[in-house]
Each structure stands twice: as C-alpha cells, then as structure tokens.
Design an enzyme around this catalytic site. Structure first.
Site, PDB file in Angstrom:
ATOM      1  N   LYS A 136     -24.450 -24.523 -24.024  1.00  8.74           N
ATOM      2  CA  LYS A 136     -24.798 -23.942 -25.675  1.00  8.74           C
ATOM      3  C   LYS A 136     -23.165 -23.033 -25.025  1.00  8.74           C
ATOM      4  O   LYS A 136     -22.605 -22.921 -26.276  1.00  8.74           O
ATOM      5  CB  LYS A 136     -25.206 -23.399 -26.072  1.00  8.74           C
ATOM      6  CG  LYS A 136     -26.640 -24.497 -26.305  1.00  8.74           C
ATOM      7  CD  LYS A 136     -27.907 -23.453 -26.647  1.00  8.74           C
ATOM      8  CE  LYS A 136     -28.681 -24.377 -27.490  1.00  8.74           C
ATOM      9  NZ  LYS A 136     -29.503 -24.964 -26.696  1.00  8.74           N
ATOM     10  N   GLU A 138     -26.788 -14.752 -31.305  1.00  8.74           N
ATOM     11  CA  GLU A 138     -26.319 -14.588 -32.330  1.00  8.74           C
ATOM     12  C   GLU A 138     -26.797 -14.255 -33.947  1.00  8.74           C
ATOM     13  O   GLU A 138     -28.033 -14.871 -34.131  1.00  8.74           O
ATOM     14  CB  GLU A 138     -26.305 -16.306 -32.602  1.00  8.74           C
ATOM     15  CG  GLU A 138     -27.077 -17.450 -32.701  1.00  8.74           C
ATOM     16  CD  GLU A 138     -26.403 -18.867 -32.926  1.00  8.74           C
ATOM     17  OE1 GLU A 138     -25.808 -19.377 -32.116  1.00  8.74           O
ATOM     18  OE2 GLU A 138     -27.424 -19.515 -32.901  1.00  8.74           O
ATOM     19  N   ARG A 150     -26.373 -38.040 -25.819  1.00 10.13           N
ATOM     20  CA  ARG A 150     -26.831 -39.855 -25.535  1.00 10.13           C
ATOM     21  C   ARG A 150     -27.394 -39.535 -26.969  1.00 10.13           C
ATOM     22  O   ARG A 150     -26.758 -39.616 -28.661  1.00 10.13           O
ATOM     23  CB  ARG A 150     -28.439 -39.253 -24.646  1.00 10.13           C
ATOM     24  CG  ARG A 150     -28.631 -37.766 -25.671  1.00 10.13           C
ATOM     25  CD  ARG A 150     -30.504 -37.615 -25.446  1.00 10.13           C
ATOM     26  NE  ARG A 150     -31.420 -36.284 -25.427  1.00 10.13           N
ATOM     27  CZ  ARG A 150     -31.751 -35.921 -26.882  1.00 10.13           C
ATOM     28  NH1 ARG A 150     -31.634 -36.909 -27.412  1.00 10.13           N
ATOM     29  NH2 ARG A 150     -31.908 -34.798 -27.199  1.00 10.13           N
TER      30      ARG A 150
END
Length: 479
Positions: free
Chosen positions: A115, A199, A291
C-alpha cells in the site's frame, strides 16, 4: 495460445475454463487430494495432482505448477484470484520459463502489493488520497504526533495487508499504543511484514471500485464502478454495479483516476482500483488489486464484455477492441457471495456435506458455482461455494430477482450467507441506497433472520400436515 493451465480451484477455475473452451483453448486443471473429484477437474481437458489438501502443499506450489505446465506443453497460466494470483515472484517465474502469465507484469504486482509503494507510485498523478503518512512507522511517540495532526479517529493499516488483517481503528490517543502493537503483531503474523502506516479514518465510507483493463500497446479503459460496501470483517459479501450514488460526473472522474493509477505502474491486463467515498462524495485512492476480482460478473453484465476473454486476448498481445467512448452502462447487476458460513453465529465457517444442493435458474440469473450435491465443503480453503448474480433493467428489478433467486437456492448440510443476502436485499437502508461499510454493525439483526426461518418452518410443517391429511382421506379405488 492453444492450451492454458488454470492455477486455481472451485468456481473461478470453472469460470476461466468455460471462456477458454469458448475460445477454442484447451485447459489444464490443478487440484489437491481434497479436490480430486471436484467439477473443475472433470471439466478440464487435462488435470495435475499437486499434493495434499493444505494450500502450502498444493495450490501454492508455484514451481511445481510451472514444471507440470511445461511437461504438458501449455502456453500460459491463468492464476484466477487468491493463491498465487498476486505473487510477483510466481508471475516472474512463469515468464522466465517461457510461459505467458495471464495477468499483469511482476513489476506492477510488486508496486501495488504494498500500500505504501502504491501511494508513492501514484502521488505524481494528482489522485486524491486519505490524509495520513506515506511511510512505515513503528515509533509510538511519532505515531501520536501524526495522529494529533490529522485528527482522531485514525486508522492503522498494514502496508502489505488485505482482508482486514493488521487494521485497527483508534478513536482516542490513550488507545493508540496498544492498538498499534496489535496491528504490527497481526501484520507480521499474516504477511511476514509488520510495516504499518497511519491515515485519517473516514467515518462513513462507501467502498467503490473501478474495473480497468490495459493492453500492451498503451491503451487503458475502465468498465465503470462496483459498489462493495456490504461487508463483514472488512470482506465483501454483496456487490453491485453500478453504484446507486455515483453521478455521471463523479463516475467519469473516478474512472479517469483509476486509469491513471494503472498507468502509474505500467499495468497490463485486468485490475481493480479501489476507492473510499465519504459522506460528501469525496473519493480517495485506497489500493489496486492486480488480478481478476471475485465480483467481476456484475461488471460483465452491465458492460456486455467477457473480462476473462479480454485477459487472454491482452496476454496474447492483442489490442483492446474498443475505446472508452464505445463503452456504456446497460441495466443493473447484483452479486451475493454464497459462503459456507453461519450468519447467525458471527459468520463462522460451516463445514459439512452438501446433502442437498440445487441452483436457481431463470432469465437474469447467473450462478458461478464450484460445487455439486453430495460434495464435502473442505476446511482448507476459502468457504465460498458460489456467486449468485442477478441482472435487471433497473436496480429494483435486480434486487427483486435476487430475493427470488435466494429463495430458490436449495442448500442443506451447511449454513450459508443466503439468509443474510435476503436480509440485505429487503432492508430499507439498502433498497434506498443509504448505506455504507458499517451496514452490518448498524443494521444487521440476527433475530429477524431467526424469526423468518421459524415462520418458514411453520409454513412447511402446515403444508406437510395438509398433504398428510389429504393422503389419509383419499379413498383408494379398487384396481
């Protein structure tokens, strides 16, 4: 491409094989000893036994899959989702062995697999991100300082995470240290990487994702959005396309942002860019899944494309056969993941034998299924049995058809998420589109499902009694 190995099991293996067969491509199944008699093994032209049931002794044996693929003169490997689908080392090894990996290049998988790396890759593309820090952190004092700057509540997230693991919401400063230690411990255990970042916690988020497809000639398009806000334990159960709340303008902005994310990592093939949408309809980049997604059928139904067919064509080096302007949304689609889980017992896995297993059929109903009546649901893998998908001209039509299809889906021997799906489809928050990722926490009531099941049992008992009395009173005429 004349033959491909489908390195997966269950419904997604069958899904990929059906498209390959339609394209005139032979398929090779892989299976563990637990899946010896599974439908995907029988459907394929050839099959490879990988080993004992545990994934690390079967479906995760990348080197063995490649070795067997070469022996059978396969041209490519389709990883499906889960298992090796987002394993950059496996994708790289497939290519080094002269086979085609039907998915993105290993570079894109690596970048988007972290991430933090993903945030770093897209920061030059002016894509909105949730306020926070873009570096791994383990220092509690520094974490407290950052948390004060962005304001509580905050979210601690594992950099290598997924599926809700290594994720902690912290409401107040005194809880930060203990929750951070838990997140680091969980991330280390689940991913072998304890990196976490902080965050701002978006308090009423919706989970909106954009399906993208990119070819090897620099063309990237998106197939609009999917709403994936109905979740349990941070994992999706109900998905739909399109979202009930996106305006055409917001849809265009999010689609453009998703294509930029794909270009930021030189993406090729099918991928999904995930966003959070707050209560004021501001969107923030979350991550990219490199994917095919579990919920891809709803996109296929509203856009009229076969995403697996496009994956294979792109892997063969073909151009995308359309531009963004050629694509449009037609109708509405719903998907319910039919898990062998008990919705009355915190969605815990429910294993056993499928004593009765009958699928609903009819116009507008699609079931991507991997099981048959009499099969045992193994404890070794994800407990999803199938995906129930409905399609209608409107959202209301798709919901009504889903309620009907759930009622016609007959499963005995294990508990499933079918009753939960019926609950969602009939709840006012869902039907009005006024919901977020906290739907289960705010609205889910097991008492309603229990009452419904009790009423159904009473009706069934009354019908049985009526039939018994009718049969008893029937005068049998002599032959």
């Amino acid at each position: 491409m004349k033959k491909i190995v489908v390195a997966n099991r269950g419904e997604i293996a069958l899904r990929v094989m059906r498209t390959a067969k339609k394209m005139g491509i032979k398929t090779v199944a892989v299976y563990s000893e637990a899946d010896r008699n599974a439908p995907h093994v029988r459907f394929a032209d050839e099959a490879i036994l990988l080993g004992p049931p545990p994934s690390n002794q079967s479906y995760l044996l990348g080197d063995k899959i490649i070795e067997e693929a070469k022996k059978l003169n396969a041209d490519g490997i389709h990883p499906g989702y889960g298992f090796l689908s987002e394993n950059a080392t496996f994708a790289e090894a497939v290519e080094k062995n002269g086979l085609v990996f039907i998915g993105p290049k290993s570079h894109a998988i690596r970048v988007m697999g972290s991430k933090l790396a993903a945030k770093d890759a897209v920061k030059d593309y002016n894509i909105p991100m949730v306020p926070g820090i873009d570096e791994a952190i383990t220092d509690v004092a520094k974490a407290k300082q950052i948390a004060k700057e962005i304001g509580f509540p905050i979210l601690i997230k594992a950099s290598a995470g997924g599926g809700g693991k290594g994720m902690r919401v912290v409401e107040k400063e005194e809880d930060l240290e203990s929750q951070m230690k838990r997140a680091i411990s969980e991330a280390t255990s689940a991913f072998g990487d304890g990196s976490v970042f902080i965050e701002k916690y978006v308090t009423s988020p919706r989970h909106i994702e954009i399906q993208v497809m990119a070819d090897t000639h620099g063309n990237t398009v998106h197939f609009f959005e999917r709403e994936c806000s109905i979740q349990r334990r941070h994992q999706k159960v109900v998905e739909e396309a399109p979202s009930a709340v996106l305006t055409p303008e917001l849809r265009a902005k999010m689609g453009e942002a998703a294509c930029k994310v794909a270009k930021a990592c030189d993406y090729v093939g099918a991928g999904t860019v995930e966003f959070l949408l707050d209560g004021d309809h501001n969107f923030y980049f979350l991550e990219m899944n490199t994917r095919l997604q579990v919920e891809h059928p709803v996109t296929e139904l509203i856009s009229g494309v076969d995403l697996v067919e496009l994956q294979i064509k792109v892997a063969r080096g073909e151009h995308l056969p359309f531009t963004q302007e050629d694509l449009s949304i037609n109708g509405h689609a719903m998907e319910l993941r039919v898990y062998a889980e008990d919705p009355l017992n915190d969605f815990l896995p429910s294993v056993g034998v499928l004593e009765r297993y009958r699928l609903p059929v009819g116009e507008g109903i699609r079931v991507d299924n991997g099981f048959e009546e009499g099969m045992e649901v193994p404890i070794y893998y994800d407990p999803m049995l199938a995906k129930l998908i409905t399609y209608g001209k409107t959202r209301e039509e798709a919901i009504a058809l889903m309620i009907s299809a759930i009622a016609d889906y007959q499963i005995e021997g294990v508990q499933t998420t079918l009753p939960f799906g019926a609950f969602v489809m009939q709840h006012e928050a869902f039907t009005t589109g006024n919901f977020d990722t906290h739907f289960v926490k705010h609205f889910y009531d097991t008492a309603i499902i229990k009452k419904s099941q009790e009423e159904e049992a009473k009706v069934a008992a009354m019908v049985a009694l009526k039939k018994y009395l009718e049969d008893k009173n029937t005068i049998k005429l002599p032959q």
